[in-house]
Design a protein around this motif. Structure first.
Motif, PDB file in Angstrom:
ATOM      1  N   LEU A   1     -68.661  12.984 -12.752  1.00 12.12           N
ATOM      2  CA  LEU A   1     -70.102  13.126 -12.958  1.00 12.12           C
ATOM      3  C   LEU A   1     -70.519  14.588 -13.038  1.00 12.12           C
ATOM      4  O   LEU A   1     -71.376  14.952 -13.844  1.00 12.12           O
TER       5      LEU A   1
ATOM      6  N   TYR B   1     -75.249  10.706  -8.152  1.00  8.34           N
ATOM      7  CA  TYR B   1     -75.129   9.388  -8.766  1.00  8.34           C
ATOM      8  C   TYR B   1     -76.441   8.867  -9.355  1.00  8.34           C
ATOM      9  O   TYR B   1     -76.472   7.775  -9.900  1.00  8.34           O
TER      10      TYR B   1
ATOM     11  N   CYS C   1     -75.384   5.529 -11.116  1.00 13.42           N
ATOM     12  CA  CYS C   1     -73.947   5.313 -11.280  1.00 13.42           C
ATOM     13  C   CYS C   1     -73.371   4.784  -9.967  1.00 13.42           C
ATOM     14  O   CYS C   1     -73.737   5.254  -8.891  1.00 13.42           O
TER      15      CYS C   1
ATOM     16  N   HIS D   1     -67.618   4.783 -10.359  1.00 10.31           N
ATOM     17  CA  HIS D   1     -67.718   5.393 -11.690  1.00 10.31           C
ATOM     18  C   HIS D   1     -66.425   6.136 -11.991  1.00 10.31           C
ATOM     19  O   HIS D   1     -65.900   6.804 -11.123  1.00 10.31           O
TER      20      HIS D   1
ATOM     21  N   PRO E   1     -72.842   1.961 -15.068  1.00  3.53           N
ATOM     22  CA  PRO E   1     -74.101   2.346 -14.418  1.00  3.53           C
ATOM     23  C   PRO E   1     -75.188   1.315 -14.702  1.00  3.53           C
ATOM     24  O   PRO E   1     -75.050   0.485 -15.596  1.00  3.53           O
TER      25      PRO E   1
END
Length: 81
Positions: A13, A39, A64, A68, A73
């Motif tokens: 991420l 997230y 998310c 992940h 998501p």
């Protein structure tokens, strides 16, 4: 003080967010809803010129999962169409 372990989902991420901030997708903006929560993202999509959506700004919240990128998501549109 104990150091927090960075998970593979956090690393992924962080890379995605950095990439989108350095080279944004035309007509959009991406930011974290809360700087402490990697997230939970907010995306703004701007209406394309010469379409019915021209001048519009459509906001989406993306959450998310901790798994992940192996789990998808969830998306929630904040702007009513």
């Amino acid at each position: 003080m104990a150091q927090q372990r960075t998970t593979s989902s956090q690393k992924a991420l962080m890379l995605e967010l950095k990439s989108l901030q350095e080279e944004p997708v035309e007509g959009s903006r991406v930011a974290l809803v809360d700087e402490s929560d990697l997230y939970y993202w907010e995306v703004a999509i701007f209406g394309t010129p010469n379409t019915l959506y021209e001048g519009g700004c459509f906001k989406v919240r993306i959450k998310c999962p901790l798994e992940h990128p192996h789990s998808p998501p969830t998306f929630r549109f904040l702007t009513q169409l």
